[in-house]
Design an enzyme around this catalytic site. Structure first.
Site, PDB file in Angstrom:
ATOM      1  N   ARG A  16       0.861  -1.269  -0.122  1.00 17.31           N
ATOM      2  CA  ARG A  16      -0.043  -0.036  -0.023  1.00 17.31           C
ATOM      3  C   ARG A  16       0.709   1.157   0.174  1.00 17.31           C
ATOM      4  O   ARG A  16       0.481   2.332  -0.238  1.00 17.31           O
ATOM      5  CB  ARG A  16      -1.042  -0.107   1.309  1.00 17.31           C
ATOM      6  CG  ARG A  16      -2.377  -0.771   0.849  1.00 17.31           C
ATOM      7  CD  ARG A  16      -3.247  -0.733   2.085  1.00 17.31           C
ATOM      8  NE  ARG A  16      -2.703  -1.932   2.786  1.00 17.31           N
ATOM      9  CZ  ARG A  16      -3.093  -2.328   3.958  1.00 17.31           C
ATOM     10  NH1 ARG A  16      -4.131  -1.844   4.576  1.00 17.31           N
ATOM     11  NH2 ARG A  16      -2.593  -3.144   4.726  1.00 17.31           N
ATOM     12  N   ASN A 370      34.398  27.336  -4.079  1.00 16.57           N
ATOM     13  CA  ASN A 370      35.072  26.201  -3.654  1.00 16.57           C
ATOM     14  C   ASN A 370      35.174  25.148  -4.415  1.00 16.57           C
ATOM     15  O   ASN A 370      36.132  24.103  -4.420  1.00 16.57           O
ATOM     16  CB  ASN A 370      34.415  25.761  -2.323  1.00 16.57           C
ATOM     17  CG  ASN A 370      32.989  25.469  -2.700  1.00 16.57           C
ATOM     18  OD1 ASN A 370      32.200  25.942  -3.589  1.00 16.57           O
ATOM     19  ND2 ASN A 370      32.510  24.265  -2.147  1.00 16.57           N
ATOM     20  N   SER A 389      32.039  43.785   0.171  1.00 14.29           N
ATOM     21  CA  SER A 389      30.850  43.107  -0.472  1.00 14.29           C
ATOM     22  C   SER A 389      31.284  42.722  -1.830  1.00 14.29           C
ATOM     23  O   SER A 389      32.134  43.113  -2.585  1.00 14.29           O
ATOM     24  CB  SER A 389      29.674  44.188  -0.381  1.00 14.29           C
ATOM     25  OG  SER A 389      29.298  44.447   0.713  1.00 14.29           O
ATOM     26  N   ARG A 424      40.185  44.396  -8.743  1.00 13.61           N
ATOM     27  CA  ARG A 424      39.309  44.786  -9.272  1.00 13.61           C
ATOM     28  C   ARG A 424      39.697  46.037 -10.398  1.00 13.61           C
ATOM     29  O   ARG A 424      40.935  46.476 -10.012  1.00 13.61           O
ATOM     30  CB  ARG A 424      38.142  45.378  -8.729  1.00 13.61           C
ATOM     31  CG  ARG A 424      38.491  46.580  -7.961  1.00 13.61           C
ATOM     32  CD  ARG A 424      37.426  46.929  -6.871  1.00 13.61           C
ATOM     33  NE  ARG A 424      37.738  48.300  -6.314  1.00 13.61           N
ATOM     34  CZ  ARG A 424      37.421  48.733  -5.014  1.00 13.61           C
ATOM     35  NH1 ARG A 424      36.737  48.171  -4.106  1.00 13.61           N
ATOM     36  NH2 ARG A 424      37.872  49.864  -4.531  1.00 13.61           N
TER      37      ARG A 424
END
Ligand code: UD1
Length: 451
Positions: A16, A370, A389, A424
């Protein structure tokens, strides 16, 4: 207390459930049903356990070995009834001198207290004890035919008369025997009944014939719910959750909306933890004193230290470890990573395979890269460092203690302690250039309008 052997019946086909997974391996609170039953038996003091499984169910065998390595496992080649199933485990009780309690592998909410209450009755002189309950609808269950304190017989639904079917007290399936009583009756049970099965419940009438002391107890129906289809499984899950919520609150945990918090069988929560609505605990979670779990968090295999804060909308995956007072804020995912004391990972961040030192501040949108598509690598961030950030930390990489990573950096080389890393494009400002750009765009628009 006499020695206790528990025989757990788990050879049912479970058709069932409509599942490729055997019935008793379906989970309640993140643990297979049969494992819950083994835990209850162990907690009630069972020194020996025997599990009866269907042929070829090596996956059940493995689950039993994980939960109770010393448990014996017997294969019931043909499913000929509950007495036949118990007989399959004959080697387990042949020389037993104490008590035997029979449990069902698909009745996961049975408590150690109930098993202990049955054995206490046996120790007090009963030879056989049946655990009864009053379900809302008794159809299908065996009925307990009683006279005052005496239990005369258990009549299976199919074999019962109309008058017997009117009885509301039913057999939960949990039965306790003195080992000698079990041996005295089990081989005399026949299969001359509506189902043509060997009913363990016939032991009651046989014990009465032998003038033995046959008793019964009654438990809350929620404790003995048998989950043989998905609807009953969901019901068992909901009863399990209700029980756990009550237990955690009794132990000093605040739940703002208990019905929306889902625990696992092994969730450990210390005192004075506050849990807001819609939080899911998967297996392997420990939460320390005074921690706060804001709304909509999902935790699995994670540790949340004392006074730590997570969420709203945080996901802690296996190996996440927040030390005392650490924070993992909104839309933060942490996997296989330690977040040191008082460190903050407050917004929109993925921290995987990392080690973050005490008091470090991880800025919004920081990602530990990672995975290189083949291997996982670690990121190590020193204490008191500051990650600006929207930085990507391409592992394997480390940022030294007290270092500073400028916002928007892609860090591919180690940063020494105390250094500032800028990775950056350098900013260039062109005075008055905005007007020229706008004029050029408007010229393009006019040219298109003419076409
Ligand atoms: C059984 C009881 C019934 C009780 C009900 C509670 C008998 C004869 N009847 O009924 O009085 O009210 O449980 O749910 O005992 N199993 C085996 N091998 C077998 C048969 C059963 O291992 O050959 C196991 C099943 O996996 C299950 C348990 O025994 O865990 C009960 O079997 P099930 O078929 O559900 O019993 P019922 O006939 O419903």
């Amino acid at each position: 207390m006499a020695e206790l052997l528990s025989i757990i019946l788990a050879a049912g086909e479970g058709t069932r459930m409509r599942s490729a997974t055997p019935k008793v391996l379906h989970e309640v609170g993140g643990l297979p049903m049969v494992s819950h039953v083994l835990r209850a038996a162990l907690a009630a003091g069972a020194g020996e356990m025997a599990v009866v499984i269907g042929p070829g169910h090596d996956d059940i065998r493995a689950a039993v070995a994980r939960q109770a390595p010393s448990a014996m496992v017997f294969e019931q080649a043909e499913r000929l009834g509950t007495a036949h199933a118990v007989r399959t485990a004959q080697a387990a009780y042949a020389n037993a001198s104490g008590n035997v309690v029979v449990l069902y592998g698909d009745t996961p909410l049975v408590t150690a207290q109930t098993v202990a209450a049955v054995t206490a009755r046996l120790d007090d002189g009963a030879d056989l004890v049946v655990v009864g309950f009053e379900p809302e609808d008794p159809t299908g269950y065996g009925r307990l035919l009683t006279a005052g304190e005496l239990l005369l017989a258990v009549r299976e639904h199919r074999d019962a008369t109309e008058a017997e079917r009117a009885v509301r007290l039913c057999n939960s399936g949990i039965m306790g025997f003195k080992a000698a009583t079990l041996r005295a009756v089990i081989d005399r049970i026949g299969n001359d009944n509506a189902k043509g099965e060997y009913y363990l419940t016939d032991a009651v009438e046989l014990a009465n014939i032998d003038d033995l002391a046959v008793a019964f107890t009654v438990v809350d129906p929620r404790e003995v719910i048998g989950a043989d289809d998905r609807a009953k499984l969901a019901l068992a899950e909901s009863y399990f959750q209700e029980r756990r919520r009550r237990e955690h609150m009794a132990a000093g945990v605040t739940l703002h909306d208990p019905g929306s918090v889902y625990f696992s069988w092994d969730t450990e929560i210390a005192q004075d933890v506050v849990i807001e609505p819609n939080v899911v605990f998967r297996p392997g979670v420990r939460v320390g004193e005074g921690a706060v779990i804001h709304a909509f968090c999902h935790l699995e295999g994670a540790q949340v230290g004392p006074g730590a804060t997570i969420g709203p909308f945080a996901r802690l995956r296996p190996g996440a470890e927040l030390e005392e007072g650490a924070k993992a804020g909104n839309f933060v995912e942490v996997k296989n990573a330690r977040i040191g004391r008082g460190a903050k990972v407050n917004h929109l961040t993925y921290i995987g395979d990392a080690d973050i030192g005490a008091r470090a501040n991880i800025g919004a949108g920081t990602i530990t890269c990672n995975y290189d598509g083949v291997n996982k690598h670690r990121t190590v961030i020193g204490a008191d460092s500051f990650i600006g950030s929207n930085s990507s930390l391409v592992a394997p990489v480390s940022v030294g203690e007290g270092a500073y990573v400028a916002s928007g950096s892609v860090i591919t080389r180690d940063v020494e302690p105390g250094a500032l890393a800028l990775a950056r494009g350098r900013q260039e400002n062109k005075p008055g250039y905005a007007g020229k750009l706008r004029a050029r765009a408007e010229a393009v628009k006019r040219a298109r309008a003419k076409e």
